[in-house]
Design an enzyme around this catalytic site. Structure first.
Site, PDB file in Angstrom:
ATOM      1  CB  CYS A 140      49.910  27.730  68.192  1.00  0.00           C
ATOM      2  SG  CYS A 140      48.472  27.321  66.372  1.00  0.00           S
ATOM      3  CB  CYS A 194      48.978  24.821  70.003  1.00  0.00           C
ATOM      4  SG  CYS A 194      50.151  23.677  69.233  1.00  0.00           S
TER       5      CYS A 194
END
Lengths: 277, 363, 188
Positions: A262, A268
């Site tokens: 991410c 994330c």
């Protein structure tokens, strides 16, 4: 830093910027000229965003600063520190906790709310600039709503490549009137330009401020037979498994092995911690 | 396992500590003082004041010291400081006709009232490295003194004006627009252009001027006059009802006299290019005058030959080295996200192109 | 100069202006949403909210028009002392202050040019009442629809027809504030 005013800028400068922001809000997508000031960081490093943020901040705000989606990139760290020092505001890395988010090149994955303002750093605000270098000419085109040049460019892309070969800073039309550069966000982020949050754009070196108010119609330019496609590669994030987020490609060894993670570090981390996004 | 790089903050602090150490250099060598820079690197100080748009030799010297001698970095430091200064008012225009000149030359008249004053110039020095300077502690012998000329030195262009041979300058707006307070827009009038040029990068303005000499929009310039010296800065105090002197500044002024054959709207006569710069900055002042004249093509009814120095958008948008250096250097910042989207696009287009070639080869 | 003119400014200049601007920004970005602005104490007949707007946005570079309803010596002196904004005719004004009736006809105010639509006036309209009901609003800043007690409908419809040209409005009542940018579609 006590020698400086709250949020660094003097009150007269803030008034000038604030007036420009309000006109930008009143005419969505139109680039309002403003007398950008020299800031203690270089032009091209977020001075427009910094001036807009400085004009909007109140002492009670919680500020988040991201660059490439990440809070820990050096320039994001530097800008966040600047406002901690000069405005004494609270800072956060959590998207949901921030009231103002200054960003370079990304829109956070987590849906923004009505209580948030997203401030973009913009390098070249004029979407027509690379097609027509003269400001006098591009201003005329906006005045006449003459965007033929842009459509020709997109059409030539299709003729040559079979698709529109613009991957970031993908132009949009705002509220059916102005063609606007959404700053160099990946086109994956374009659908998020229609938001509950107020979005403000600051280009310091180019002396322009513009805005997309909440719930404003923002359409990525395309053709009926070649509709806009915000696609991204079909990988999940190697860290959190997300399939709906924009990913950075990371080279992991000398053999060129790679993984996708991410780009939005808070998104994330939140998924890995089991936080509600 | 990949772990997102944390610790940007510590990396920045450490880099700054290292930078401070490098700035000081070998501590066995004596530290430079601000006064030394101000007195002995005076032309660097002048450039930083001119391009920083702030007349303060001590601050400029400090900026040069902090910037490790990088003059564009020093200009940036001065500009960023300038932003934070409150504005108390505006001075009266300075009277360069009243300048106490250290240097005053004309290339158009052999002699003229007040005379040619060569002053402290590198002109006619032989550019031989002076190894005697490497041995410190040798103060130069005092230069010979003469009595200062009586009264003010008239401008050379005034003599041409008496015969109506040079175009008179129109009065500008009572209050010129301020480049540092208003966004630049086009067309930019002459006061605005001159503001941009005087704070523009010396190298850029020099190259633009040079390009006109080589034929990209030639303007046939002569240095009518170049003068360097001190003028008083005065400010009107409404409560007092008169102007008081705030101090003095050193300026370099250049007026070029340019051949002009006339146009549809103007009779043949000489025209003028104008340069005015803080400090002793004559290369800059002459360059500015040439570029100023070149940018006047439209008001004089001259042809636009498409030369870069005739294009006011091109010149004004690219003259500022603080803007230019910032934007140039910002490409050092991470661009992973944009690069990633380009990477995907190129991979896809390449796959299609190679697929197309393979199909053609098979046919 | 009397005490009234000197008083009633922002107690904490940078903080009060920051709070007032955020309210003004929210109001302009979300037409119909009512904000509270209570940090100024202007002399009558100027409302608290209008006073705060003037202190936040006006200075020597912003000519202001005072409509007959608000062209009062005390208010003039207060604006001059706190902002330095020159008082001008409607055509030259960047800001205008008054009741709707006193500001009319509103076609006197700058609406910008096609090249520079930002060079348009902002009207500060003092109201006897200000509520989120009445005229229906749609457009940028509004999720589906909003409502606001506007002084009339037709003038704002005319203003929208000229988009992207047009003036922008704030409505003030006591310490209450709402915004109506030129981009808003207004229905009766």
């Amino acid at each position: 830093m006590n020698a400086y005013n709250f949020a660094y800028l003097d009150e007269q400068t803030k008034r000038m910027i604030r007036r420009a922001i309000l006109k930008g809000v009143a005419v969505p997508g139109y680039q309002v000229p403003f007398a950008s000031r020299e800031m203690p960081m270089p032009y091209g490093w977020g001075t427009g965003g910094v001036q807009v943020t400085a004009a909007c901040l109140t002492p009670e705000d919680t500020l988040k600063v991201i660059d490439q989606g990440a809070d820990d990139t050096t320039n994001a760290v530097s800008i966040r520190k600047f406002f901690e020092k000069t405005a004494g505001v609270a800072v956060t890395e959590k998207t949901g906790e921030a009231t103002i988010i200054q960003t370079r090149h990304r829109i956070p994955e987590q849906t923004l709310t009505e209580d948030q303002i997203l401030v973009y750093q913009v390098p070249i605000p004029e979407p027509l600039r690379f097609l027509e270098p003269s400001e006098v000419e591009t201003r005329k085109m906006h005045a006449l709503e003459d965007y033929g040049l842009m459509h020709v460019k997109l059409y030539e892309d299709i003729a040559r490549h079979g698709e529109i070969a613009t991957a970031y800073a993908y132009p949009v039309k705002v509220e059916g009137r102005y063609v606007m550069d959404p700053s160099p966000i990946p086109k994956f982020d374009n659908p998020k330009l229609e938001s509950a949050a107020l979005q403000l754009f600051g280009a310091g070196r180019e002396q322009r401020i513009y805005a997309v108010p909440p719930y404003t119609k923002v359409v990525s330019l395309d053709f009926d037979d070649y509709p806009f496609d915000p696609s991204k590669p079909a990988h999940p994030c190697a860290l959190c498994g997300a399939e709906d987020s924009y990913l950075d490609e990371v080279i992991t060894d000398d053999a060129g092995s790679r993984m996708f993670v991410c780009s939005d570090t808070d998104y994330c981390a939140g998924r890995r911690e089991g936080r509600d996004a | 396992m990949y772990v997102a790089v944390k610790g940007g903050e510590r990396a920045i602090d450490n880099a700054h500590a290292w930078l401070a150490e490098e700035r000081r250099g070998d501590t066995g060598v004596a530290e430079l003082s601000i006064a030394q820079i101000r007195e002995q690197l005076a032309l660097s100080v002048a450039r930083v004041m001119a391009e920083g748009s702030l007349y303060d030799p001590d601050l400029a010297a400090l900026a040069i010291k902090q910037a490790r001698g990088d003059l564009i970095e020093a200009v940036f430091l001065i500009r960023a400081y300038r932003t934070t200064l409150p504005r108390f008012g505006a001075s009266n225009p300075v009277e360069t006709a009243q300048m106490v000149c250290d240097r005053r030359i004309s290339a158009t008249f052999k002699d003229l009232p007040g005379g040619q004053i060569l002053g402290p110039t590198f002109d006619y020095t032989h550019r031989l490295l002076d190894f005697a300077l490497a041995a410190e502690g040798l103060d130069p012998a005092p230069a010979p003194q003469v009595a200062a000329p009586d009264g003010a030195l008239p401008h050379v262009t005034d003599f041409l004006a008496r015969e109506d041979l040079i175009q008179p300058e129109a009065d500008g707006p009572a209050t010129p627009r301020d480049l540092t307070r208003e966004p630049l827009d086009f067309p930019a009038d002459r006061p605005l252009r001159l503001q941009a040029l005087t704070r523009g990068d010396e190298g850029f303005v020099l190259s633009m001027a040079y390009s006109t000499q080589r034929g990209y929009g030639r303007t046939h310039p002569f240095v009518g006059e170049l003068r360097i010296g001190t003028v008083a800065v005065e400010m009107e105090i409404p409560e007092l009802g008169f102007a008081i002197e705030l101090g003095e500044v050193v300026l370099t002024e250049c007026e070029t006299v340019n051949q002009f054959m006339g146009s549809k709207t103007e009779p043949p006569q000489f025209t003028r290019g104008y340069g005015l710069v803080f400090g002793q900055s004559e290369r800059k002042a002459i360059s500015m005058a040439l570029v100023d004249r070149s940018l006047r093509w439209e008001e004089l009814g001259e042809d636009n030959v498409g030369a870069p120095a005739q294009d006011q958008e091109f010149v004004l948008y690219h003259a500022d080295n603080v803007q230019a250096t910032g934007f140039l250097e910002h490409i050092k910042l991470p661009h992973y996200v944009d690069f990633q989207s380009e990477l995907e696009l190129i991979r896809r287009l390449r796959a299609e192109a190679l697929g197309g070639q393979a199909r053609e080869a098979a046919e | 100069m009397n005490a009234v003119q000197l008083e009633g400014g922002f107690a904490n200049l940078s903080h009060d202006a920051a709070h007032a601007f955020r309210a003004a920004l929210q109001a302009m970005a979300r037409p119909g949403q009512i904000e509270t602005l209570d940090m100024a104490r202007p002399p009558a007949p100027c409302s608290v909210a209008a006073g705060a707007l003037i202190l936040t946005l006006c200075d020597t570079t912003t000519p202001i028009y005072l409509a007959p309803s608000h062209d009062d010596a005390g208010l003039r002196a207060w604006i001059a002392f706190h902002t330095g904004a020159p008082v001008v005719a409607p055509e030259a004004a960047m800001f205008a202050l008054g009741t709707w009736g006193a500001l009319c006809p509103v076609d006197r105010f700058a609406i910008g040019t096609s090249a520079y639509p930002d060079r348009a006036a902002t009207l500060i309209v003092e109201m006897d009442a200000l509520e989120a009901k009445g005229a229906v609003l749609r457009g940028p800043g509004i999720k589906d629809r909003a409502a606001l007690s506007l002084p009339e409908i037709a003038a704002f419809q005319d203003n929208r027809r000229r988009f992207p040209l047009g003036f922008d409005c704030y409505f003030t009542c006591g310490d209450r504030l709402a915004g109506l940018p030129r981009s808003t579609h207004v229905e009766g």
